[in-house]
Every structure is written in structure tokens, then in C-alpha cells.
Design a protein around this motif. Structure first.
Motif, short mmCIF file in Angstrom:
data_model
loop_
_atom_site.label_atom_id
_atom_site.label_comp_id
_atom_site.label_asym_id
_atom_site.label_seq_id
_atom_site.Cartn_x
_atom_site.Cartn_y
_atom_site.Cartn_z
N SER A 106 32.06 -17.86 18.97
CA SER A 106 30.66 -17.96 19.39
C SER A 106 29.74 -17.17 18.46
O SER A 106 28.64 -17.62 18.13
CB SER A 106 30.49 -17.45 20.83
OG SER A 106 31.22 -18.25 21.71
N VAL A 107 30.20 -16.00 18.06
CA VAL A 107 29.42 -15.19 17.13
C VAL A 107 29.28 -15.93 15.80
O VAL A 107 28.18 -16.02 15.23
CB VAL A 107 30.06 -13.79 16.92
CG1 VAL A 107 29.34 -13.02 15.82
CG2 VAL A 107 30.07 -13.01 18.22
N ALA A 154 23.69 -10.59 19.04
CA ALA A 154 24.96 -10.99 19.65
C ALA A 154 25.55 -9.85 20.48
O ALA A 154 26.03 -10.06 21.61
CB ALA A 154 25.95 -11.43 18.58
N LEU A 160 26.80 -18.70 16.05
CA LEU A 160 25.43 -18.18 15.99
C LEU A 160 25.03 -17.91 14.53
O LEU A 160 23.92 -18.27 14.12
CB LEU A 160 25.33 -16.90 16.83
CG LEU A 160 23.95 -16.28 17.00
CD1 LEU A 160 23.03 -17.22 17.76
CD2 LEU A 160 24.08 -14.96 17.76
N VAL A 184 21.00 -10.64 13.49
CA VAL A 184 21.66 -11.66 14.32
C VAL A 184 22.87 -11.05 15.03
O VAL A 184 23.09 -11.29 16.23
CB VAL A 184 22.07 -12.88 13.47
CG1 VAL A 184 22.96 -13.84 14.25
CG2 VAL A 184 20.82 -13.61 12.95
N LEU A 185 23.63 -10.23 14.32
CA LEU A 185 24.80 -9.57 14.94
C LEU A 185 24.36 -8.61 16.04
O LEU A 185 25.01 -8.52 17.09
CB LEU A 185 25.63 -8.85 13.87
CG LEU A 185 26.33 -9.77 12.87
CD1 LEU A 185 26.93 -8.96 11.72
CD2 LEU A 185 27.38 -10.63 13.55
N MET A 189 28.09 -10.86 23.62
CA MET A 189 28.99 -11.88 23.09
C MET A 189 30.29 -11.20 22.67
O MET A 189 30.26 -10.18 21.99
CB MET A 189 28.35 -12.60 21.91
CG MET A 189 27.12 -13.41 22.28
SD MET A 189 26.37 -14.21 20.86
CE MET A 189 27.40 -15.66 20.74
N PHE A 237 33.44 -6.69 18.71
CA PHE A 237 33.13 -7.88 19.52
C PHE A 237 34.26 -8.16 20.49
O PHE A 237 34.03 -8.36 21.68
CB PHE A 237 32.88 -9.10 18.64
CG PHE A 237 31.48 -9.19 18.10
CD1 PHE A 237 30.39 -9.35 18.96
CD2 PHE A 237 31.24 -9.13 16.74
CE1 PHE A 237 29.09 -9.44 18.48
CE2 PHE A 237 29.94 -9.21 16.24
CZ PHE A 237 28.87 -9.37 17.11
N GLN A 289 23.58 -9.38 23.64
CA GLN A 289 23.83 -10.46 24.60
C GLN A 289 25.27 -10.45 25.11
O GLN A 289 25.71 -11.41 25.75
CB GLN A 289 23.50 -11.82 23.95
CG GLN A 289 22.03 -11.99 23.63
CD GLN A 289 21.16 -11.90 24.87
OE1 GLN A 289 21.42 -12.55 25.87
NE2 GLN A 289 20.13 -11.06 24.81
#
Length: 153
Positions: free
Chosen positions: A133-134, A123, A137, A119-120, A128, A89, A126
Motif C-alpha cells: 500500500s505504501v 503514510a 501511494l 508522502v512517507l 499505513m 511500517f 495514516q
């Protein structure tokens, strides 16, 4: 940076006979990963391509610098997949780059059928790159946050 693309190497390997292995290894030496530490070679290559220093990655990933160097250099092993995800990330890795990094480290890739992994994956898709922020989420969906690095080595 590797000289040949993976797709190109795969194409060559389809036509390579067992007796030509030494020739393949010699001819494509500049494009082959370090056999001893493929994860380290891959991570450093991606960081170079993105123009990011390892120190920036460690700071953004919130991983102590000395410990981070040892993880990336593979002189220290972790069982925490979240640490590798933090690097990815922080390094603005694509999902594809992240999957490769996890695989090279010997960890399972993100899997779309696992809710937290899904979900990851979103992220990553998108773009991220901020760990907070991750984690927000993940928190919004009542999922375990990315594990904080507790090592001070």
C-alpha cells in the motif's frame, strides 16, 4: 521497557551538575539505552510494547529473517534508509517512533520539504503498515518505491 520517560530524564538533566553525572547514570540505569546498540534496544522495546515478534516484522517488511536480525541487532549495517522504514511500517510505528528509529540508526529523519519523505510521513500519519500500500501511494505520485531487500544473508 524503560523505567523513566524521556521527558522526565530531560527534566532531571537540566538540574544535573557535572559532578553528579555518575549518580545520574547509576540512579537511572534502567532507563538508559544500551550505549553499544541503542537502535537495537529501541526497536526491541517498541516491538514488545506493540506485541509484535521480530519474525512478523521481517515477514511484513519482506526482509529475510537472518538479515533482519543482523540489521536490528546492529551486527550488520545498511546504508539503505528504506530498509529501516520497512521495519517501521511493518511494526506499525508512529511517525515519532520512526523518526527516533532513523536517528538512532544514524540515518536522516524524514523531512517534510523532501517530496518523497512528505508522502512517507503522510503514510505513517495514516497508520499505513502494508508495504504494498505504501509503494502504491508512492507509485501514484511517480516516486521511487521503497527499496526491496536484495540481501539473502
Amino acid at each position: 521497557m524503560f523505567k523513566d520517560s524521556t521527558t522526565g530524564l530531560d527534566s532531571v538533566l537540566k538540574k544535573t551538575e557535572p559532578e553528579d553525572i555518575d549518580l545520574y547514570l547509576k540512579t537511572h540505569a534502567e532507563s538508559l539505552a544500551d550505549q553499544e546498540r541503542p537502535f537495537a534496544a529501541y526497536m526491541r522495546q517498541i516491538f514488545r510494547e506493540k506485541g509484535i515478534t521480530q519474525q512478523d516484522i521481517f515477514r511484513k517488511a519482506d526482509i529475510p529473517e537472518q538479515y533482519g536480525y543482523r540489521l536490528i541487532g546492529q551486527t550488520k549495517k545498511t546504508l539503505r534508509r528504506d530498509y529501516i522504514l520497512r521495519f517501521c511500517f511493518a511494526g506499525r510505528f508512529t511517525l515519532k517512533e520512526t523518526q527516533r528509529a532513523l536517528k538512532l540508526y544514524g540515518m536522516s529523519e524524514l523531512y517534510s520539504r523532501v517530496p518523497r519523505d512528505a508522502v512517507l510521513m503522510i503514510a505513517f500519519n495514516q497508520n499505513m503498515s502494508d508495504i504494498d500500500s505504501v509503494n502504491q501511494l508512492l507509485r501514484d505520485h511517480d516516486m521511487e518505491l521503497l527499496a526491496a531487500c536484495v540481501h539473502t544473508e
